[in-house]
Design a protein around this motif. Structure first.
Motif, PDB file in Angstrom:
ATOM      1  N   LYS A  23      30.936  39.483  22.010  1.00 48.84           N
ATOM      2  CA  LYS A  23      31.150  38.595  21.090  1.00 48.84           C
ATOM      3  C   LYS A  23      32.097  38.555  21.198  1.00 48.84           C
ATOM      4  O   LYS A  23      32.165  36.701  21.375  1.00 48.84           O
ATOM      5  CB  LYS A  23      31.540  39.801  19.834  1.00 48.84           C
ATOM      6  N   THR A  24      32.847  38.505  22.561  1.00 45.16           N
ATOM      7  CA  THR A  24      33.950  37.657  23.702  1.00 45.16           C
ATOM      8  C   THR A  24      33.685  37.679  24.590  1.00 45.16           C
ATOM      9  O   THR A  24      32.863  38.645  25.241  1.00 45.16           O
ATOM     10  CB  THR A  24      35.495  38.115  23.347  1.00 45.16           C
ATOM     11  N   LYS A  25      33.247  36.052  25.471  1.00 44.93           N
ATOM     12  CA  LYS A  25      32.900  36.154  26.518  1.00 44.93           C
ATOM     13  C   LYS A  25      34.307  36.789  27.607  1.00 44.93           C
ATOM     14  O   LYS A  25      35.382  36.359  27.475  1.00 44.93           O
ATOM     15  CB  LYS A  25      32.472  34.989  27.252  1.00 44.93           C
ATOM     16  N   ARG A  26      33.774  37.364  28.450  1.00 42.15           N
ATOM     17  CA  ARG A  26      34.761  37.650  29.887  1.00 42.15           C
ATOM     18  C   ARG A  26      34.622  37.147  30.893  1.00 42.15           C
ATOM     19  O   ARG A  26      33.520  37.172  31.284  1.00 42.15           O
ATOM     20  CB  ARG A  26      34.594  39.670  29.982  1.00 42.15           C
ATOM     21  N   GLN A  27      36.127  37.076  31.644  1.00 39.56           N
ATOM     22  CA  GLN A  27      35.966  36.346  33.252  1.00 39.56           C
ATOM     23  C   GLN A  27      35.149  37.401  33.114  1.00 39.56           C
ATOM     24  O   GLN A  27      35.172  37.727  34.351  1.00 39.56           O
ATOM     25  CB  GLN A  27      37.132  35.949  33.797  1.00 39.56           C
ATOM     26  N   GLY A  28      34.152  36.707  35.096  1.00 42.57           N
ATOM     27  CA  GLY A  28      32.977  37.264  36.051  1.00 42.57           C
ATOM     28  C   GLY A  28      32.389  38.538  34.506  1.00 42.57           C
ATOM     29  O   GLY A  28      31.139  39.283  35.679  1.00 42.57           O
ATOM     30  N   GLN A  29      31.916  37.964  33.270  1.00 38.26           N
ATOM     31  CA  GLN A  29      30.902  38.316  32.697  1.00 38.26           C
ATOM     32  C   GLN A  29      29.760  37.665  33.596  1.00 38.26           C
ATOM     33  O   GLN A  29      29.086  37.271  34.119  1.00 38.26           O
ATOM     34  CB  GLN A  29      30.775  37.796  31.190  1.00 38.26           C
ATOM     35  N   PRO A  30      28.834  39.260  33.932  1.00 38.09           N
ATOM     36  CA  PRO A  30      27.497  39.494  34.871  1.00 38.09           C
ATOM     37  C   PRO A  30      26.800  38.372  33.588  1.00 38.09           C
ATOM     38  O   PRO A  30      26.579  38.685  32.532  1.00 38.09           O
ATOM     39  CB  PRO A  30      26.857  40.462  34.832  1.00 38.09           C
ATOM     40  N   LEU A  31      25.896  37.463  34.011  1.00 40.01           N
ATOM     41  CA  LEU A  31      24.499  36.969  34.149  1.00 40.01           C
ATOM     42  C   LEU A  31      23.371  37.295  34.022  1.00 40.01           C
ATOM     43  O   LEU A  31      23.040  38.520  34.791  1.00 40.01           O
ATOM     44  CB  LEU A  31      23.854  35.163  34.588  1.00 40.01           C
ATOM     45  N   PRO A  32      22.203  37.370  33.182  1.00 38.82           N
ATOM     46  CA  PRO A  32      22.215  36.814  32.091  1.00 38.82           C
ATOM     47  C   PRO A  32      23.007  37.944  30.568  1.00 38.82           C
ATOM     48  O   PRO A  32      23.060  38.860  30.690  1.00 38.82           O
ATOM     49  CB  PRO A  32      20.654  36.820  31.141  1.00 38.82           C
ATOM     50  N   TYR A  33      23.584  37.598  29.804  1.00 36.78           N
ATOM     51  CA  TYR A  33      24.027  38.109  28.319  1.00 36.78           C
ATOM     52  C   TYR A  33      23.654  37.020  27.477  1.00 36.78           C
ATOM     53  O   TYR A  33      24.027  35.610  27.648  1.00 36.78           O
ATOM     54  CB  TYR A  33      24.888  38.356  29.099  1.00 36.78           C
ATOM     55  N   TYR A  57      22.936  32.550  28.313  1.00 36.72           N
ATOM     56  CA  TYR A  57      24.003  32.509  29.221  1.00 36.72           C
ATOM     57  C   TYR A  57      22.808  33.043  30.311  1.00 36.72           C
ATOM     58  O   TYR A  57      22.513  34.572  30.512  1.00 36.72           O
ATOM     59  CB  TYR A  57      24.563  32.992  30.030  1.00 36.72           C
ATOM     60  N   ALA A  58      22.744  32.360  31.324  1.00 37.07           N
ATOM     61  CA  ALA A  58      21.741  32.757  32.502  1.00 37.07           C
ATOM     62  C   ALA A  58      21.904  32.308  33.991  1.00 37.07           C
ATOM     63  O   ALA A  58      22.404  30.476  34.146  1.00 37.07           O
ATOM     64  CB  ALA A  58      19.966  33.024  31.785  1.00 37.07           C
ATOM     65  N   SER A  59      21.172  32.204  34.643  1.00 39.96           N
ATOM     66  CA  SER A  59      21.340  31.942  36.118  1.00 39.96           C
ATOM     67  C   SER A  59      20.541  30.641  36.574  1.00 39.96           C
ATOM     68  O   SER A  59      20.643  29.519  37.240  1.00 39.96           O
ATOM     69  CB  SER A  59      21.562  32.672  37.690  1.00 39.96           C
ATOM     70  N   THR A  60      19.377  30.604  35.297  1.00 37.40           N
ATOM     71  CA  THR A  60      18.519  29.153  35.209  1.00 37.40           C
ATOM     72  C   THR A  60      18.386  28.898  34.098  1.00 37.40           C
ATOM     73  O   THR A  60      18.497  29.449  33.548  1.00 37.40           O
ATOM     74  CB  THR A  60      16.685  30.173  36.360  1.00 37.40           C
ATOM     75  N   ASP A  61      17.948  27.773  34.621  1.00 39.88           N
ATOM     76  CA  ASP A  61      17.471  27.249  32.973  1.00 39.88           C
ATOM     77  C   ASP A  61      16.281  27.928  32.415  1.00 39.88           C
ATOM     78  O   ASP A  61      15.621  27.914  31.342  1.00 39.88           O
ATOM     79  CB  ASP A  61      17.180  25.499  33.310  1.00 39.88           C
ATOM     80  N   ASP A 104      30.717  25.677  34.708  1.00 41.02           N
ATOM     81  CA  ASP A 104      30.280  25.872  36.212  1.00 41.02           C
ATOM     82  C   ASP A 104      28.705  26.304  36.643  1.00 41.02           C
ATOM     83  O   ASP A 104      28.118  26.236  35.516  1.00 41.02           O
ATOM     84  CB  ASP A 104      30.764  27.529  36.107  1.00 41.02           C
ATOM     85  N   PRO A 105      28.696  25.351  37.454  1.00 38.63           N
ATOM     86  CA  PRO A 105      27.370  24.789  37.136  1.00 38.63           C
ATOM     87  C   PRO A 105      25.875  25.638  37.733  1.00 38.63           C
ATOM     88  O   PRO A 105      24.366  25.349  37.235  1.00 38.63           O
ATOM     89  CB  PRO A 105      27.116  23.380  38.342  1.00 38.63           C
ATOM     90  N   SER A 106      26.969  26.948  38.100  1.00 39.22           N
ATOM     91  CA  SER A 106      25.635  28.106  37.843  1.00 39.22           C
ATOM     92  C   SER A 106      25.427  28.307  36.515  1.00 39.22           C
ATOM     93  O   SER A 106      24.268  29.457  36.943  1.00 39.22           O
ATOM     94  CB  SER A 106      26.617  28.792  39.567  1.00 39.22           C
ATOM     95  N   ASP A 107      25.888  28.130  35.965  1.00 41.09           N
ATOM     96  CA  ASP A 107      25.170  28.919  34.983  1.00 41.09           C
ATOM     97  C   ASP A 107      24.362  27.687  33.896  1.00 41.09           C
ATOM     98  O   ASP A 107      24.220  26.975  33.880  1.00 41.09           O
ATOM     99  CB  ASP A 107      27.106  28.969  33.662  1.00 41.09           C
TER     100      ASP A 107
END
Length: 121
Positions: A23-33, A57-61, A104-107
């Protein structure tokens, strides 16, 4: 005054098999989610009709797109089902997936909006 089901909890249960859902994004939340948020809706004394946004959210499109499609299918096919004692009467997509730019361009992120009709049994 009626108590309505928590749509965040319902969506977390529904979407966690696809990817961790919060429900809430946390700092350092590991991808994907997936991130789920109620952004509107109304109730009528019996049924709650929340409008929700689902961010993938993911590391690739490609991964974000795949997650968005899996979530869309899971949500839109959830009508007439029980999730933890909550009846989802109906579920529909309001806006399809959209690419969203991230600080963050990596997200990579896809966003879609849905409306559900829920009631506790």
């Amino acid at each position: 005054m009626p108590t309505y089901p928590n749509v965040h909890e319902v969506l977390i249960t529904l979407l966690t098999p696809i990817a961790p859902t919060v429900k809430t994004k946390r700092q350092g939340q590991p991808l994907p989610y997936n991130l789920v948020r109620r952004i509107g809706g109304a109730e009528d004394g019996v049924t709650d009709r929340p409008i929700v946004r689902v961010d993938n959210y993911a590391s690739t499109d490609e991964q974000a797109e795949h997650m968005k499609e899996a979530c869309r299918q899971r949500i839109t096919e959830s009508g007439c089902t029980l999730v933890d004692g909550v009846l989802i009467d109906t579920a529909r997509e309001i806006t399809g997936g959209q690419d969203t730019s991230m600080p963050d361009p990596s997200d990579r992120k896809q966003t879609a909006v849905y409306q559900l009709s829920l009631r506790s049994l």
